[in-house]
Design an enzyme around this catalytic site. Structure first.
Site, PDB file in Angstrom:
ATOM      1  CE1 TYR A  12      -4.389  -1.320   0.770  1.00 54.71           C
ATOM      2  CE2 TYR A  12      -3.007  -3.081   1.640  1.00 54.71           C
ATOM      3  CZ  TYR A  12      -4.237  -2.628   1.196  1.00 54.71           C
ATOM      4  OH  TYR A  12      -5.322  -3.485   1.183  1.00 54.71           O
ATOM      5  CE1 TYR A  63      -2.286  -6.670   3.683  1.00 52.04           C
ATOM      6  CE2 TYR A  63      -2.996  -6.340   1.419  1.00 52.04           C
ATOM      7  CZ  TYR A  63      -3.236  -6.256   2.773  1.00 52.04           C
ATOM      8  OH  TYR A  63      -4.439  -5.767   3.214  1.00 52.04           O
ATOM      9  CG  HIS A 100      -8.191  -7.243  -0.175  1.00 49.62           C
ATOM     10  ND1 HIS A 100      -7.066  -7.873   0.286  1.00 49.62           N
ATOM     11  CD2 HIS A 100      -8.247  -6.056   0.471  1.00 49.62           C
ATOM     12  CE1 HIS A 100      -6.456  -7.106   1.185  1.00 49.62           C
ATOM     13  NE2 HIS A 100      -7.148  -5.990   1.312  1.00 49.62           N
ATOM     14  CG  HIS A 146      -9.862  -2.085   1.342  1.00 51.43           C
ATOM     15  ND1 HIS A 146     -10.229  -2.628   2.543  1.00 51.43           N
ATOM     16  CD2 HIS A 146      -8.562  -2.426   1.159  1.00 51.43           C
ATOM     17  CE1 HIS A 146      -9.200  -3.265   3.077  1.00 51.43           C
ATOM     18  NE2 HIS A 146      -8.169  -3.153   2.271  1.00 51.43           N
ATOM     19  NE  ARG A 172      -7.079 -10.251   4.465  1.00 50.17           N
ATOM     20  CZ  ARG A 172      -8.074  -9.479   4.035  1.00 50.17           C
ATOM     21  NH1 ARG A 172      -7.986  -8.175   4.076  1.00 50.17           N
ATOM     22  NH2 ARG A 172      -9.185  -9.999   3.576  1.00 50.17           N
TER      23      ARG A 172
END
Lengths: 200, 237
Positions: B106, B145, B158, B160, B155
């Site tokens: 991120y 990640y 995905h 959000h 995870r």
């Protein structure tokens, strides 16, 4: 476990999608100016009383919740909410704020007026001035909702929501004045003094 | 004459995750222990902020910077509809999205995963639904990640989603997953949703119609917000 293809949704009787946590990196959609709902007025005087809403969020161990997204939603100073079919107003009582390292949040907004309970049929029933609060964070699979009320408001005595809260827990919803135009309400996710969270 | 705005239907318990979910460690100190107070829906819950593209600038292509520089990774098109439980389109809804880059990192100071940042990918988008409830954006397929929840925890890929409906009671933040991801079977956040069908509705489907030839694969992801109560409570006094 395989991941089957979702079935085609039926035309009727859909079920609302599941919530998932906002996680720790939601700040990619943090726009700090959104914490001030009066920002569109610039130097002009907005209608009503400009106030500051602050508080700290703590967890079940009393530790600061430093990665939360807090949203507010409330009526305007006249107690009105936007008409979905009317023109877009200059002011709306929506804000978003990231908590700081100490778990604190801070909004600048206009103090809401008493608002209608529902539609015109019971227009004479007014809610005490209040602010809806939503907390999104890592560890919250669905956001938590509650309300902030203002200490000393006469309508608090008759507010239909506030009065369904057991008296001994009502204080978790009532902000207190902590400075000129500043109202403070701390939020506790869990444990002693836990905020009254609401299923809305 | 009555003009009471009906409230929203209560959620189907098994289709929503609980606050206390043993497999997801961060819920341990953050879930309330007292049962929530069920609120009657007032104007506060049946109204919602309005967002216009004039004030809230859309960002529908996350893969290209203002100067034309392109992000690294697999470009994808994601589109679908936002409906309510009565299959009515939710019009002019603001949909915000955020995600990791192709390497699973991120663009966020809190992310210390040892994977490269991409200077041409911020991972934030904003789109509005049209009169049919449809939305569409172009992005990079996010990478997996690690997240330290348990041993060797990763995870699944995905994106959000943050969605505003016509009432604050419809407010929703969720995640879109990708079909065939082996990490889905191991993910406690995904599996916090008790009902399998409800989980699988968060998995996008590959969509050849959305796929643009010689350019990018398309994924379809529909979202459903709460529907209105069938009949408002009448007050005959």
């Amino acid at each position: 476990m395989p991941t089957p293809t979702p079935e085609a949704a039926p035309a009727q009787g859909l079920v609302a999608s599941a919530h998932q946590t906002a996680g720790p990196y939601w700040h990619l959609v943090d726009f700090p100016e959104w914490a001030d709902t009066t920002r569109h007025f610039g130097d002009r005087l907005p209608p009503g009383e400009r106030i500051v809403l602050t508080g700290r969020i703590t967890d079940g161990a009393g530790a600061a919740v430093a990665d939360a997204m807090v949203e507010i939603w409330h009526a305007d100073p006249m107690g009105e909410y936007p008409d979905p079919n009317g023109p877009e107003k200059e002011f709306q009582g929506y804000g978003r704020c990231a908590t700081q390292a100490d778990g604190s949040f801070r909004f600048v907004t206009l103090k809401p007026g008493p608002s209608p309970l529902d539609g015109e049929a019971r227009a004479n029933l007014r809610q005490a001035p209040h602010v809806a609060l939503a907390v999104f964070a890592r560890g919250l699979l669905t956001h938590l909702c509650t309300r902030l009320y203002f200490e000393g408001e006469p309508l608090n005595e008759t507010d239909p929501v506030l009065n369904t809260v057991p008296p001994e827990r009502r204080g978790t919803l009532i902000a207190r004045p902590t400075g000129p135009g500043t109202w403070t309400l701390d939020l506790r996710l869990q444990g002693e003094g836990e905020t009254v969270w609401m299923e809305i | 004459m009555s003009n009471i705005i009906p409230g929203y239907r209560r959620p189907d318990r098994l289709s929503q995750p609980p606050y206390d979910s043993a497999g997801y460690g961060s819920t341990r100190l953050r879930h309330p222990q007292q049962p929530p107070l069920r609120l009657p829906h007032t104007r506060t819950e049946t109204s919602a902020p309005r967002f216009s593209p004039q004030r809230y600038a859309p960002r529908t292509d996350l893969t290209v910077q203002a100067d034309g520089s392109a992000a690294m990774g697999e470009r994808i098109i994601v589109g679908g509809r936002v409906l309510d439980e009565d299959a009515r389109p939710v019009r002019n809804a603001m949909v915000e999205i955020w995600q990791a880059n192709a390497a699973g990192r991120y663009n966020h100071p809190g992310d210390d995963h040892d994977a490269p940042l991409d200077p041409n990918f911020q991972g934030m988008g904003r789109v509005f639904t049209d009169q049919d409830g449809c939305y569409r954006f172009v992005t990079i397929r996010p990478g997996a990640y690690p997240w330290r929840n348990h041993k060797n925890a990763w995870r699944p890929n995905h994106i959000h989603y943050s969605v505003f409906g016509d009432g604050f009671a419809q407010r929703m933040i969720t995640q879109m997953y990708f079909p065939g991801d082996p990490l889905l079977a191991l993910d406690p956040i995904f599996h916090a949703i008790p009902d399998e069908a409800a989980r699988n509705r968060l998995v996008a489907t590959f969509d050849l119609e959305l796929t643009r030839p010689e350019w990018a694969l398309g994924y379809r992801f529909d979202l459903v917000l709460r529907g209105r109560e069938a009949t408002p409570m009448e007050d005959h006094h």
